[in-house]
Design a protein around this motif. Sequence first.
Motif, PDB file in Angstrom:
ATOM      1  N   ASP A  26     -19.972  -5.316  -5.222  1.00 57.94           N
ATOM      2  CA  ASP A  26     -19.107  -4.137  -5.274  1.00 57.94           C
ATOM      3  C   ASP A  26     -17.662  -4.543  -4.977  1.00 57.94           C
ATOM      4  O   ASP A  26     -17.148  -4.335  -3.881  1.00 57.94           O
ATOM      5  N   TYR A  27     -17.031  -5.135  -5.998  1.00 56.43           N
ATOM      6  CA  TYR A  27     -15.647  -5.584  -5.812  1.00 56.43           C
ATOM      7  C   TYR A  27     -14.678  -4.412  -5.707  1.00 56.43           C
ATOM      8  O   TYR A  27     -13.642  -4.522  -5.054  1.00 56.43           O
ATOM      9  N   GLN A  28     -14.999  -3.297  -6.327  1.00 51.89           N
ATOM     10  CA  GLN A  28     -14.073  -2.167  -6.295  1.00 51.89           C
ATOM     11  C   GLN A  28     -13.809  -1.713  -4.859  1.00 51.89           C
ATOM     12  O   GLN A  28     -12.661  -1.591  -4.439  1.00 51.89           O
ATOM     13  N   SER A  29     -14.875  -1.489  -4.098  1.00 51.51           N
ATOM     14  CA  SER A  29     -14.696  -1.069  -2.709  1.00 51.51           C
ATOM     15  C   SER A  29     -14.045  -2.169  -1.889  1.00 51.51           C
ATOM     16  O   SER A  29     -13.215  -1.909  -1.008  1.00 51.51           O
ATOM     17  N   GLY A  30     -14.425  -3.414  -2.180  1.00 49.81           N
ATOM     18  CA  GLY A  30     -13.849  -4.532  -1.435  1.00 49.81           C
ATOM     19  C   GLY A  30     -12.356  -4.651  -1.654  1.00 49.81           C
ATOM     20  O   GLY A  30     -11.587  -4.832  -0.694  1.00 49.81           O
ATOM     21  N   VAL A  31     -11.933  -4.573  -2.909  1.00 44.55           N
ATOM     22  CA  VAL A  31     -10.506  -4.675  -3.208  1.00 44.55           C
ATOM     23  C   VAL A  31      -9.741  -3.546  -2.533  1.00 44.55           C
ATOM     24  O   VAL A  31      -8.643  -3.753  -1.977  1.00 44.55           O
ATOM     25  N   ARG A  32     -10.299  -2.364  -2.548  1.00 42.59           N
ATOM     26  CA  ARG A  32      -9.638  -1.233  -1.888  1.00 42.59           C
ATOM     27  C   ARG A  32      -9.477  -1.490  -0.387  1.00 42.59           C
ATOM     28  O   ARG A  32      -8.437  -1.183   0.198  1.00 42.59           O
ATOM     29  N   THR A  33     -10.504  -2.043   0.224  1.00 47.69           N
ATOM     30  CA  THR A  33     -10.426  -2.355   1.651  1.00 47.69           C
ATOM     31  C   THR A  33      -9.325  -3.368   1.928  1.00 47.69           C
ATOM     32  O   THR A  33      -8.540  -3.219   2.874  1.00 47.69           O
ATOM     33  N   ALA A  34      -9.253  -4.402   1.108  1.00 51.90           N
ATOM     34  CA  ALA A  34      -8.235  -5.434   1.292  1.00 51.90           C
ATOM     35  C   ALA A  34      -6.829  -4.874   1.111  1.00 51.90           C
ATOM     36  O   ALA A  34      -5.914  -5.172   1.901  1.00 51.90           O
ATOM     37  N   LEU A  35      -6.661  -4.058   0.072  1.00 58.92           N
ATOM     38  CA  LEU A  35      -5.326  -3.528  -0.193  1.00 58.92           C
ATOM     39  C   LEU A  35      -4.943  -2.441   0.809  1.00 58.92           C
ATOM     40  O   LEU A  35      -3.759  -2.287   1.138  1.00 58.92           O
ATOM     41  N   ASP A  36      -5.923  -1.701   1.306  1.00 55.38           N
ATOM     42  CA  ASP A  36      -5.639  -0.771   2.412  1.00 55.38           C
ATOM     43  C   ASP A  36      -5.087  -1.542   3.607  1.00 55.38           C
ATOM     44  O   ASP A  36      -4.160  -1.084   4.299  1.00 55.38           O
ATOM     45  N   HIS A  37      -5.661  -2.710   3.858  1.00 53.33           N
ATOM     46  CA  HIS A  37      -5.241  -3.522   5.013  1.00 53.33           C
ATOM     47  C   HIS A  37      -3.801  -4.001   4.849  1.00 53.33           C
ATOM     48  O   HIS A  37      -2.991  -3.882   5.791  1.00 53.33           O
ATOM     49  N   VAL A  38      -3.456  -4.520   3.676  1.00 52.99           N
ATOM     50  CA  VAL A  38      -2.099  -5.062   3.533  1.00 52.99           C
ATOM     51  C   VAL A  38      -1.065  -3.943   3.444  1.00 52.99           C
ATOM     52  O   VAL A  38       0.057  -4.093   3.951  1.00 52.99           O
ATOM     53  N   THR A  39      -1.420  -2.804   2.841  1.00 60.93           N
ATOM     54  CA  THR A  39      -0.449  -1.701   2.778  1.00 60.93           C
ATOM     55  C   THR A  39      -0.254  -1.063   4.151  1.00 60.93           C
ATOM     56  O   THR A  39       0.839  -0.583   4.464  1.00 60.93           O
ATOM     57  N   ALA A  40      -1.298  -1.085   4.983  1.00 60.97           N
ATOM     58  CA  ALA A  40      -1.152  -0.574   6.352  1.00 60.97           C
ATOM     59  C   ALA A  40      -0.151  -1.411   7.142  1.00 60.97           C
ATOM     60  O   ALA A  40       0.466  -0.920   8.096  1.00 60.97           O
ATOM     61  N   GLY A  41       0.012  -2.669   6.719  1.00 56.64           N
ATOM     62  CA  GLY A  41       0.995  -3.538   7.360  1.00 56.64           C
ATOM     63  C   GLY A  41       2.374  -3.438   6.729  1.00 56.64           C
ATOM     64  O   GLY A  41       3.262  -4.235   7.055  1.00 56.64           O
ATOM     65  N   GLY A  42       2.552  -2.466   5.832  1.00 57.01           N
ATOM     66  CA  GLY A  42       3.865  -2.229   5.239  1.00 57.01           C
ATOM     67  C   GLY A  42       4.121  -2.954   3.934  1.00 57.01           C
ATOM     68  O   GLY A  42       5.233  -2.884   3.390  1.00 57.01           O
ATOM     69  N   ARG A  43       3.117  -3.642   3.391  1.00 59.42           N
ATOM     70  CA  ARG A  43       3.307  -4.373   2.122  1.00 59.42           C
ATOM     71  C   ARG A  43       3.280  -3.374   0.960  1.00 59.42           C
ATOM     72  O   ARG A  43       2.428  -2.493   0.901  1.00 59.42           O
ATOM     73  N   ARG A  44       4.179  -3.565   0.016  1.00 62.31           N
ATOM     74  CA  ARG A  44       4.256  -2.642  -1.110  1.00 62.31           C
ATOM     75  C   ARG A  44       4.305  -3.352  -2.468  1.00 62.31           C
ATOM     76  O   ARG A  44       3.947  -2.772  -3.490  1.00 62.31           O
ATOM     77  N   ARG A  45       4.754  -4.582  -2.498  1.00 61.83           N
ATOM     78  CA  ARG A  45       4.877  -5.318  -3.763  1.00 61.83           C
ATOM     79  C   ARG A  45       3.760  -6.355  -3.806  1.00 61.83           C
ATOM     80  O   ARG A  45       3.929  -7.498  -3.384  1.00 61.83           O
ATOM     81  N   ILE A  46       2.623  -5.912  -4.309  1.00 62.94           N
ATOM     82  CA  ILE A  46       1.396  -6.704  -4.227  1.00 62.94           C
ATOM     83  C   ILE A  46       1.097  -7.351  -5.574  1.00 62.94           C
ATOM     84  O   ILE A  46       0.998  -6.670  -6.603  1.00 62.94           O
ATOM     85  N   ALA A  47       0.946  -8.651  -5.556  1.00 60.90           N
ATOM     86  CA  ALA A  47       0.604  -9.409  -6.761  1.00 60.90           C
ATOM     87  C   ALA A  47      -0.882  -9.749  -6.743  1.00 60.90           C
ATOM     88  O   ALA A  47      -1.582  -9.531  -5.749  1.00 60.90           O
ATOM     89  N   MET A  48      -1.364 -10.297  -7.870  1.00 61.17           N
ATOM     90  CA  MET A  48      -2.741 -10.776  -7.926  1.00 61.17           C
ATOM     91  C   MET A  48      -2.812 -12.067  -8.716  1.00 61.17           C
ATOM     92  O   MET A  48      -2.209 -12.183  -9.792  1.00 61.17           O
ATOM     93  N   ILE A  49      -3.570 -13.030  -8.188  1.00 55.82           N
ATOM     94  CA  ILE A  49      -3.893 -14.254  -8.910  1.00 55.82           C
ATOM     95  C   ILE A  49      -5.353 -14.164  -9.311  1.00 55.82           C
ATOM     96  O   ILE A  49      -6.246 -14.169  -8.466  1.00 55.82           O
TER      97      ILE A  49
END
Length: 338
Positions: A169-192
């Motif tokens: 279930d990558y969808q839920s996982g990705v959401r969890t990860a991005l929730d974490h970085v946005t909670a730290g104030g990150r807004r310009r998120i890239a992906m490799i």
Amino acid sequence: MASSVPAVTILDVARVAGVSRQTVTRALNGLPDISAATRERVVHVARQLNYRPNRAAQGLVRGRDVTIGLVMEDLRNPYYPELASALSRIAAEQGWSVILCDIGEDANKARARLASMVQRVDALVLTGCRTDTVGLLPRSAHRDSALGIPIVILDGSPDDQVDAVVEIDYQSGVRTALDHVTAGGRRRIAMIDSSHIASSRRQSYREYLHEHRLPWTSRSEFRADETHEGGVLASRELLDRYPDADAVLVYNDVMAIGALKGFARAGVGVPDDIAVVGTDGLDIGTLVTPELTSLAIDKTALAQLAIELVDNVLSGRSPAGSRERRQLGLSLVVRESA
């Protein structure tokens, strides 16, 4: 020289009796959930055809050994040895054996390795393989697989020749990860992402940015080989094309560790300048500085599901005619990089 007569198979019995393969397995092993009339018809047909039951199915009922072929794409990636270790331990608890097969990138060699393995095992577990891996099996192997050698795919797409699949279930996982970085104030998120496939991770990443009204352009995404060097090269490209990125989600941990090296060489601080999140939850993530934050796949749970699904198919417990699906979630392991 006398010509050999093909052995009667469980599929032959199923066709003549007008039932599924699973029903034949249930009938011949005395399992429940079929009528007495169906059981009698199957047994009668099996006797008429002089059918000799599959060794693996007999082994499950009578306590004999079962051998699983674990097919992987690249043992150089630490993810696969970690999974192989977990699956081997769990299989051993049941008295089963495991044979490893690294198919590599050469299609001809992969075909030969798979063909050889099919003759030696009672079930195949495919993990990390491209969606056409099953197509590498020769037609005779397809037939054998349909007759008594289950094929279970881990973290992949089901195929007509596949008996069961475990989906991550990558969808839920990705959401969890991005929730974490946005909670730290990150807004310009890239992906490799992987250069080999259009991964579900990337689709989930795009959906998240869209839903949260975060910036996305073609400069936000990068594709690279699923290797350490691929991560190094992608990090350089990221700094050239998207220098103001403040976080990056990476397809796997090996690539993410490469990205850490690339950022360090460029004098970019992690996580001060850019947060890095990998995927896999490998132990090697603790051996780098900063330690890698990662979406972890529980390899023991994944291996347990694989063994359970193989057991279900061999024993006839899988619903008749079904292609069993299970889903496994990811957990975010927060370390120093994000």
